[in-house]
Motif scaffolding. Structure first.
Motif, short mmCIF file in Angstrom:
data_model
loop_
_atom_site.label_atom_id
_atom_site.label_comp_id
_atom_site.label_asym_id
_atom_site.label_seq_id
_atom_site.Cartn_x
_atom_site.Cartn_y
_atom_site.Cartn_z
N LEU A 109 -12.07 2.61 9.52
CA LEU A 109 -12.11 2.32 8.08
C LEU A 109 -13.49 1.87 7.65
O LEU A 109 -14.16 1.08 8.33
N TYR A 110 -13.87 2.33 6.46
CA TYR A 110 -15.16 2.01 5.86
C TYR A 110 -14.94 1.61 4.40
O TYR A 110 -13.97 2.03 3.76
N HIS A 111 -15.86 0.81 3.89
CA HIS A 111 -15.87 0.55 2.46
C HIS A 111 -16.20 1.85 1.73
O HIS A 111 -16.72 2.81 2.32
N LEU A 112 -15.93 1.87 0.43
CA LEU A 112 -16.18 3.09 -0.33
C LEU A 112 -17.65 3.45 -0.38
O LEU A 112 -18.01 4.61 -0.62
N ASP A 113 -18.54 2.47 -0.15
CA ASP A 113 -19.97 2.77 -0.13
C ASP A 113 -20.45 3.28 1.24
O ASP A 113 -21.63 3.54 1.43
N GLY A 114 -19.51 3.41 2.19
CA GLY A 114 -19.83 3.97 3.50
C GLY A 114 -20.14 2.97 4.59
O GLY A 114 -20.32 3.36 5.74
N THR A 115 -20.18 1.68 4.27
CA THR A 115 -20.45 0.68 5.30
C THR A 115 -19.17 0.39 6.09
O THR A 115 -18.07 0.39 5.54
#
Length: 462
Positions: A109-115
């Motif tokens: 899983l990643y944040h929506l900003d890709g981190t």
């Protein structure tokens, strides 16, 4: 930390080679090591690889029963917001036991900003590997899987019992450790296990009849990438559980399912390579075993074992495994070619020199185990910690300089882990918070239950 996301070309080639696949399980491993996710249809796979797939943040904040734990900070305090799941390279494989045919792929899983999301256990291990790489060290290793095969239905006393032999239905209550006849009797089950592992690219090796009726061990080949070794364990457990179910059995990954019998561990064998692939734990000619680097690694693991025990023994049942002389370590001891200890340097050729970390139960999350072990090794090397003298075959009882740091039970392990700066650094603050909130919730849930033993002991006596 650089994201590890599988390219669409990998899935495109897989689907072209497998026109029979109709659907794909996307599998996220939560803090308890439980696989959660969705089954998507074949035509949805391209979207997963090109845009990711939304999953709710609460999926990382569930307890062992699958219920939300608000205290993780991952549920309503963030509006149960969507995160984005991306596929893990090399984990899209067929599920050869399914009909209609399905495949599976692990996701992170990643944040929506890709981190990377800090509460995803796989990212915790990846972060420790990145820290090791910054020092020019690259962990290699493999996990061992111990487990029980049980009857799908309980025995006459209402309790689980070892499964009868798949070959002829024979049943016995003997230990028969290393017994080859028991392995032959289970070949109708283990044959398909090895074939499914081959299909999935899992480097499955030795099969052993372990130290209890119905207990077995499967070993995996050493990986030069410890993250992939942890993926192997996640995939192997899912494979064994699914095939056991289809053979009318239960693959039991409880640490201690049967009273009076051995518990099941998940030993981690680990070494460190340099940038050229040379084993840094291998002693030079004339150098003592262990060499200085390995000795400091052992010292770090011994010194931090108490703080890390919740990662190694995460459930109430986990602590029933720690019984002296049943091959489960009860002290932070070490030794060479000695199975009575928690930290063992196995015998073998010098180029293969490694450390066997033995405290973790099979119910532990391999990503958390790997992250905590690597953090302990890093700590020992950075601080030059000496582990003291070897146990000399008395690891079950010997006092060590670090014994006082060991929690006595599950409740104490939760308390110690909660205040541990070491464990917070090993897991990262987000996962540390979520993991401890989940364990606190599970402890309270268990405290509200009245076990049958209470009635047996107290109903008519007090």
């Amino acid at each position: 930390m650089k994201a590890q996301i599988a390219p669409w070309a990998e899935a495109e080639a897989f689907l072209a080679a497998h026109p029979e696949i109709e659907a794909v399980d996307i599998v996220l491993t939560d803090a308890n090591g439980i696989g959660r996710g969705k089954i998507i249809r074949r035509h949805e796979v391209e979207g997963l690889y090109k845009q990711g797939r939304h999953l709710p943040s609460s999926i990382l904040g569930l307890d062992v029963t699958g219920e939300d734990v608000e205290e993780t900070g991952l549920v309503w305090s963030v509006g149960d917001a969507d995160l984005r799941a991306w596929p893990v390279p090399g984990t899209l494989v067929a599920l050869p036991w399914t009909s209609p045919a399905r495949a599976q792929v692990l996701v992170s899983l990643y944040h929506l900003d890709g981190t990377p999301h800090g509460a995803d256990p796989r990212h915790a291990l990846a972060a420790q590997l990145a820290a090791m790489a910054a020092d020019g060290r690259y962990p290699a290793g493999a996990f061992e899987l111990e487990f029980y095969l049980l009857d799908a239905q309980p025995g006459p006393d209402g309790k689980p019992r070892p499964a009868s032999m798949a070959l002829d239905g024979r049943r016995h209550g003997q230990v028969q450790v290393y017994g080859l006849d028991d392995l032959d009797g289970m070949q109708p089950f283990f044959g398909p296990v090895y074939e499914a592992a081959r299909v999935q690219g899992l480097p499955l090796e030795t099969l052993i009849s372990e130290y209890a009726p119905g207990q077995y061990e499967l070993t995996l080949h050493y990986r030069t990438d410890l993250l992939r070794a942890a993926d192997d364990m996640v995939m192997l457990k899912r494979l064994v559980r699914a095939l056991a179910r289809r053979h009318g059995m239960v693959a039991c990954f409880m640490a201690k399912p049967l009273a009076g019998q051995a518990g099941s561990g998940m030993h981690l064998h680990v070494s460190l390579n340099d940038g050229q692939g040379r084993n840094l734990f291998a002693e030079a000619e004339g150098e003592a075993v262990p060499n200085t680097l390995l000795r400091h690694a052992i010292g770090g693991l011994a010194a931090t074992m108490g703080d890390g025990m919740l990662a190694f023994a995460p459930h109430a049942n986990s602590w029933r495994r720690f019984v002296a002389k049943l091959y489960a370590p009860v002290q932070p001891t070490w030794g060479v070619n000695d199975r009575s200890v928690a930290l063992r340097v196995p015998a073998g050729p010098v180029p293969a020199r490694r450390l066997e970390h033995r405290p973790a139960g099979v119910d532990a999350n391999p990503y958390l185990v790997g992250a905590t072990v690597l953090a302990g090794i890093r700590h020992g090397i950075a601080q030059g910690i000496d582990p003291g003298p070897a146990a000399e075959y008395q690891g079950f009882t010997q006092e060590t300089p670090f014994a006082r740091t060991m929690p006595a039970d599950w409740r104490a392990a939760i308390t110690q882990a909660e205040t541990s700066d070491f464990l917070k650094g090993a897991l990262g603050p987000d996962l540390h918070r979520a993991f401890l909130a989940i364990k606190r919730t599970e402890m309270l849930r268990l405290a509200e239950m009245i076990p049958d033993t209470d009635y047996q002991l107290y109903l008519h006596q007090v």
